[in-house]
Design a protein around this motif. Structure first.
Motif, PDB file in Angstrom:
ATOM      1  N   THR A   1      56.371  37.300  36.214  1.00  0.00           N
ATOM      2  CA  THR A   1      55.554  38.137  37.096  1.00  0.00           C
ATOM      3  C   THR A   1      56.030  37.999  38.538  1.00  0.00           C
ATOM      4  OG1 THR A   1      53.641  37.829  35.650  1.00  0.00           O
ATOM      5  CG2 THR A   1      53.202  38.607  37.885  1.00  0.00           C
ATOM      6  N   PRO A   2      56.273  39.111  39.231  1.00  0.00           N
ATOM      7  CA  PRO A   2      56.749  39.029  40.618  1.00  0.00           C
ATOM      8  C   PRO A   2      55.784  38.274  41.528  1.00  0.00           C
ATOM      9  CG  PRO A   2      57.060  41.238  39.751  1.00  0.00           C
ATOM     10  CD  PRO A   2      56.230  40.507  38.747  1.00  0.00           C
ATOM     11  N   HIS A   3      56.378  37.562  42.486  1.00  0.00           N
ATOM     12  CA  HIS A   3      55.620  36.845  43.510  1.00  0.00           C
ATOM     13  C   HIS A   3      55.674  37.640  44.814  1.00  0.00           C
ATOM     14  CE1 HIS A   3      56.052  33.641  40.592  1.00  0.00           C
ATOM     15  NE2 HIS A   3      55.170  32.919  41.265  1.00  0.00           N
ATOM     16  N   ILE A   4      54.521  37.767  45.456  1.00  0.00           N
ATOM     17  CA  ILE A   4      54.401  38.546  46.687  1.00  0.00           C
ATOM     18  C   ILE A   4      53.850  37.650  47.791  1.00  0.00           C
ATOM     19  CG2 ILE A   4      53.219  40.485  47.802  1.00  0.00           C
ATOM     20  CD1 ILE A   4      53.222  41.893  45.081  1.00  0.00           C
ATOM     21  N   LEU A   5      54.466  37.735  48.963  1.00  0.00           N
ATOM     22  CA  LEU A   5      54.029  36.980  50.138  1.00  0.00           C
ATOM     23  C   LEU A   5      53.473  37.945  51.174  1.00  0.00           C
ATOM     24  CD1 LEU A   5      53.895  34.477  52.020  1.00  0.00           C
ATOM     25  CD2 LEU A   5      56.292  34.951  52.628  1.00  0.00           C
TER      26      LEU A   5
ATOM     27  N   SER B   1      46.826  41.148  44.146  1.00  0.00           N
ATOM     28  CA  SER B   1      46.375  40.193  43.137  1.00  0.00           C
ATOM     29  C   SER B   1      45.555  40.879  42.049  1.00  0.00           C
ATOM     30  CB  SER B   1      45.560  39.081  43.803  1.00  0.00           C
ATOM     31  OG  SER B   1      45.192  38.096  42.869  1.00  0.00           O
ATOM     32  N   ARG B   2      44.707  41.816  42.420  1.00  0.00           N
ATOM     33  CA  ARG B   2      43.909  42.555  41.428  1.00  0.00           C
ATOM     34  C   ARG B   2      44.801  43.273  40.422  1.00  0.00           C
ATOM     35  NH1 ARG B   2      41.066  44.729  46.311  1.00  0.00           N
ATOM     36  NH2 ARG B   2      39.310  43.321  46.710  1.00  0.00           N
ATOM     37  N   ARG B   3      45.989  43.644  40.864  1.00  0.00           N
ATOM     38  CA  ARG B   3      46.913  44.381  40.000  1.00  0.00           C
ATOM     39  C   ARG B   3      47.762  43.456  39.129  1.00  0.00           C
ATOM     40  NH1 ARG B   3      47.904  49.909  42.199  1.00  0.00           N
ATOM     41  NH2 ARG B   3      46.234  50.244  43.716  1.00  0.00           N
ATOM     42  N   GLY B   4      47.575  42.142  39.284  1.00  0.00           N
ATOM     43  CA  GLY B   4      48.228  41.211  38.383  1.00  0.00           C
ATOM     44  C   GLY B   4      49.424  40.475  38.939  1.00  0.00           C
ATOM     45  N   PHE B   5      49.721  40.637  40.228  1.00  0.00           N
ATOM     46  CA  PHE B   5      50.852  39.938  40.833  1.00  0.00           C
ATOM     47  C   PHE B   5      50.453  38.520  41.245  1.00  0.00           C
ATOM     48  CE2 PHE B   5      51.832  44.424  41.499  1.00  0.00           C
ATOM     49  CZ  PHE B   5      53.168  44.475  41.129  1.00  0.00           C
ATOM     50  N   ASN B   6      51.450  37.644  41.331  1.00  0.00           N
ATOM     51  CA  ASN B   6      51.250  36.324  41.929  1.00  0.00           C
ATOM     52  C   ASN B   6      51.339  36.475  43.446  1.00  0.00           C
ATOM     53  OD1 ASN B   6      51.093  34.828  39.459  1.00  0.00           O
ATOM     54  ND2 ASN B   6      53.304  35.065  39.244  1.00  0.00           N
ATOM     55  N   VAL B   7      50.312  36.062  44.159  1.00  0.00           N
ATOM     56  CA  VAL B   7      50.226  36.350  45.590  1.00  0.00           C
ATOM     57  C   VAL B   7      50.017  35.074  46.395  1.00  0.00           C
ATOM     58  CG1 VAL B   7      48.940  37.579  47.389  1.00  0.00           C
ATOM     59  CG2 VAL B   7      49.302  38.660  45.154  1.00  0.00           C
ATOM     60  N   THR B   8      50.793  34.957  47.475  1.00  0.00           N
ATOM     61  CA  THR B   8      50.560  33.946  48.501  1.00  0.00           C
ATOM     62  C   THR B   8      50.154  34.669  49.773  1.00  0.00           C
ATOM     63  OG1 THR B   8      52.159  32.388  47.569  1.00  0.00           O
ATOM     64  CG2 THR B   8      51.581  32.107  49.888  1.00  0.00           C
ATOM     65  N   ALA B   9      49.013  34.290  50.333  1.00  0.00           N
ATOM     66  CA  ALA B   9      48.485  34.921  51.542  1.00  0.00           C
ATOM     67  C   ALA B   9      48.530  33.912  52.682  1.00  0.00           C
ATOM     68  CB  ALA B   9      47.055  35.400  51.313  1.00  0.00           C
TER      69      ALA B   9
END
Length: 253
Positions: free
Chosen positions: A50-54, A68-76
């Motif tokens: 799963t793609p990671h998004i910053l 995140s709701r769409r299923g991505f791994n997220v760092t905020a």
């Protein structure tokens, strides 16, 4: 350069009145922006891994939450304790596994690497020195995987010059808000006075303006390849005279 404790962004973004003033920047706008970015980058949560998004400067987390709701791994990430706590609270309420960090975007040091970094809603150009802006881009580049995307959202200065409202007054619930806006020395500046039951609070904003040519040069100097520039959150192609935004989509080779 001002210290973190006296810089305008450290004071203003850490005050609860900030979200009160910008309440019109809502989840529906964030959804539209996220949908456009995902369409343009072809990133999908079904990919393996799963793609990671910053989210480099996440504010209260509108965009990070939507990814995140769409299923991505997220760092905020955000510098403001108040805003990053808002993001964390929203994520916990929705049961979303967002990783929250509080770091200066010029010195980002986060474990892992990312398929996409986003910097949205004019969260770039805060600093006095050009070197600081370049340092932000360097840090984003360093945190991306090869082939990773960088979505950078800026004001279009040509459109702003034609539409700037120098003075405005409005009511936001029990608050009287007076805003004075100007463009000087390559920056758009705003002086904000907010009067409510507990008295008057004053804040400032000062954001560097970039033409499409100048930001393209800065991104390319730091190694990015510009793929396309959009003119709004709906994905309309950029028009230098008429587009309200300048959403740059770049890749790390």
């Amino acid at each position: 350069m001002s210290t973190e404790h006296t810089a305008w962004f450290a004071a203003w973004f850490n005050h609860p009145l900030y979200l009160k003033l910008y309440s019109h920047r809502d989840a529906s706008e964030a959804r539209r922006c996220v949908e456009t970015i995902l369409k343009e980058t072809s990133l999908a949560p079904q990919a393996t891994p799963t793609p990671h998004i910053l989210d480099v400067a996440c504010g209260a987390g509108r965009h990070a939450l939507e990814f995140s709701r769409r299923g991505f791994n997220v760092t905020a990430n955000d510098l403001s304790p108040y805003l990053i706590n808002c993001t964390r609270a929203h994520a916990e309420k929705e049961g979303l596994g967002i990783t929250c960090t509080r770091q200066d975007m010029r010195t980002l040091d986060i474990d892992g690497s990312y398929e996409l970094a986003v910097q949205l809603f004019s969260s770039f150009g805060y600093f006095d020195r050009n070197e600081d802006d370049a340092q932000v881009i360097q840090q984003v580049y360093r945190h991306l995987k090869p082939g990773g995307w960088y979505a950078l959202d800026l004001i279009n200065p040509a459109h702003l010059e034609k539409t700037l409202i120098p003075h405005s007054e409005k009511q936001v619930d029990e608050l009287t808000v007076i805003e004075e806006r100007s463009i000087a020395n390559g920056r758009v500046k705003k002086e904000i006075s907010i009067t409510g039951p507990d008295g008057t609070h004053r804040f400032s904003e000062s954001v560097r303006l970039f033409s499409s040519a100048s930001i393209r040069t800065l991104l390319e100097q730091e190694g990015f390849e510009i793929v396309r520039i959009l003119g709004d959150y709906g994905g309309t192609p950029f028009d230098s005279e008429h587009s309200p935004r300048m959403l740059l989509l770049s890749r790390k080779p």
